[in-house]
Scaffold this active site. Structure first.
Site, PDB file in Angstrom:
ATOM      1  N   HIS A  17       0.841  -1.207   0.000  1.00  0.00           N
ATOM      2  CA  HIS A  17       0.000   0.000   0.000  1.00  0.00           C
ATOM      3  C   HIS A  17       0.876   1.258   0.000  1.00  0.00           C
ATOM      4  CE1 HIS A  17      -2.971  -2.686   2.369  1.00  0.00           C
ATOM      5  NE2 HIS A  17      -3.513  -2.498   1.174  1.00  0.00           N
ATOM      6  N   LYS A  41     -16.963  -6.078   7.227  1.00  0.00           N
ATOM      7  CA  LYS A  41     -15.777  -6.818   6.754  1.00  0.00           C
ATOM      8  C   LYS A  41     -15.008  -7.438   7.916  1.00  0.00           C
ATOM      9  CE  LYS A  41     -14.604  -5.106   2.182  1.00  0.00           C
ATOM     10  NZ  LYS A  41     -13.490  -4.794   1.283  1.00  0.00           N
ATOM     11  N   ARG A  90      -2.061  -5.903  -8.427  1.00  0.00           N
ATOM     12  CA  ARG A  90      -0.912  -6.767  -8.148  1.00  0.00           C
ATOM     13  C   ARG A  90      -0.733  -7.811  -9.239  1.00  0.00           C
ATOM     14  NH1 ARG A  90      -3.001  -8.213  -2.291  1.00  0.00           N
ATOM     15  NH2 ARG A  90      -4.779  -8.383  -3.666  1.00  0.00           N
ATOM     16  N   SER A 128      -2.752  -7.729   2.993  1.00  0.00           N
ATOM     17  CA  SER A 128      -3.003  -7.584   4.432  1.00  0.00           C
ATOM     18  C   SER A 128      -3.436  -8.924   5.014  1.00  0.00           C
ATOM     19  CB  SER A 128      -4.098  -6.549   4.683  1.00  0.00           C
ATOM     20  OG  SER A 128      -3.697  -5.288   4.229  1.00  0.00           O
TER      21      SER A 128
END
Ligand code: PNS
Length: 163
Positions: A17, A41, A90, A128
């Site tokens: 990030h 989430k 990515r 993450s």
């Protein structure tokens, strides 16, 4: 002045990030890192904790602002008067979701454009989710996240083990 939003969950912020933040901050006049405040989430870190970590790791970047948002990203962009959304890509596996999201946002807010930055190759595997998994099993995440974040992760995991 070009104002852009880099939105995400940042649970927690990783070097991947940070790479996108640093590169975006060079491209635009003002960059707002939008932290999604969405308990659905089930984030590991509270919104306040995620904002604090992001502020710590971006304190040397004068044109970067960290802000919480909930609801629709297009509404947040309007409120912040930002015309551009930045997202990192990515691998090809990110593409389908990102394409769907950018097209949906473009439908909801036709004046909003999404720009993709391909992540630097050394962070192309990083997420993450994997960082949290490594930390949960006591692994060393020092090469994946800044030191402040590593410490926060360690504390969070230790607190969880005591529960
Ligand atoms: O880091 P993430 O979890 O991949 O970020 C996803 C995020 C926050 C960018 C996305 O979930 C989002 O924009 N949520 C806000 C709700 C919204 O606007 N949804 C419609 C667009 S698909």
């Amino acid at each position: 002045m070009l104002k852009a939003i880099y939105p995400g969950s940042f649970d927690p912020v990783t070097y991947g990030h940070l790479d996108v933040i640093r590169r975006s901050a060079k491209l635009v006049g003002h960059l707002i890192v939008g932290v999604l405040n969405n308990n659905a989430k089930m984030p590991l870190f509270s919104a306040k904790e995620r904002v604090k970590m992001l502020k710590d790791v971006t304190k040397d970047l004068p044109n970067v602002e960290i802000a919480l948002f909930d609801g629709l990203l297009v509404d947040f962009a309007k409120e912040m008067e930002a015309g551009v959304i930045i997202r990192g890509l990515r691998a090809i596996t990110d593409f389908e979701y990102e394409l769907q999201m950018s097209q949906t946002n473009h439908k909801l807010g036709p004046e909003l454009e999404t720009i993709f930055l391909t992540t630097s190759i050394e962070y192309s595997y990083l997420s993450s989710t994997t960082v949290k998994e490594i930390a949960a099993f006591g692994g060393d995440v020092g090469q994946f996240v800044p030191e402040e974040v590593r410490k926060e992760l360690e504390q969070k995991m230790n607190a969880r083990r005591r529960m």
